[in-house]
Motif scaffolding. Structure first.
Motif: not given
Length: 190
Positions: A134-140, A125-127, A150-153, A43-44
């Motif tokens: 989140y810190e990778f910042k490939i999201h808005p 570990n998913p945490k 993330f929790l919803k996939g 997983y990423p």
């Protein structure tokens, strides 16, 4: 649900438009798998680059000088990324081919389940994945929005649970090596 700007859904999974266009994702399903292929599946943000460097060193008998001359994404290319001319690169690679993927089971090449190549799966570990992703910042999204998605996939590459669960169920298969990122961090190098 509408995809955020710059993203699209493919078979219910969110992907970044520029790197993962639909034709590239569709081509993956028909990718011809060789029996001696080695897939690094994660997983990423689960130690992909680190593990790709390790398998690259193993493949090249620890010859750091020779692998330093070739970029990692040419030594262990990403199966699904558009920016890699993967069909030509992977077709011309000598066997065994090493490649990496973040795809969930239903988006992987169909032949991976019949040809049974080697798969190294790294789970983290998913945490820790959540924070690193989140810190990778490939999201808005803000932190709260990203956490919920993330929790919803509903983040790029889909559900952490769906990704890890399949390989966990196959951890005892002869062709699968399932390792934990946290165990890798505890290894002492001699």
């Amino acid at each position: 649900m509408a995809a955020p700007k710059g993203f699209h859904y493919y078979e219910g999974v969110l992907f970044y438009d520029l790197l993962f266009p639909v034709p590239s994702l569709e081509a993956v399903k028909e990718f011809q798998v060789r029996e001696d292929d080695v897939f690094l599946a994660t997983y990423p943000k689960s130690g992909t680059t680190w593990t790709a460097e390790i398998v690259s060193l193993i493949r090249n008998s620890d010859d750091i000088d020779s692998i330093d001359k070739v970029p990692l994404l040419k030594r262990v290319p990403s199966l699904e990324e558009k920016c890699i001319p993967k069909s030509k690169l992977l077709e011309t690679m000598r066997s065994p081919r090493y490649m990496q993927t973040h795809l969930i089971k239903r988006l992987l090449p169909r032949e991976i389940f019949t040809v049974k190549p080697k798969v190294v799966y790294v789970a983290r570990n998913p945490k820790d994945v959540l924070i690193s992703y989140y810190e990778f910042k490939i999201h808005p999204w803000s932190w709260d929005e990203f956490f919920d998605n993330f929790l919803k996939g509903n983040v790029c590459f889909g559900s952490w649970i769906e990704n890890v669960e399949y390989w966990w169920e196959h951890r005892h298969d002869d062709s699968v090596l399932f390792v934990f990122y946290e165990d890798m961090t505890r290894l002492e190098l001699v």
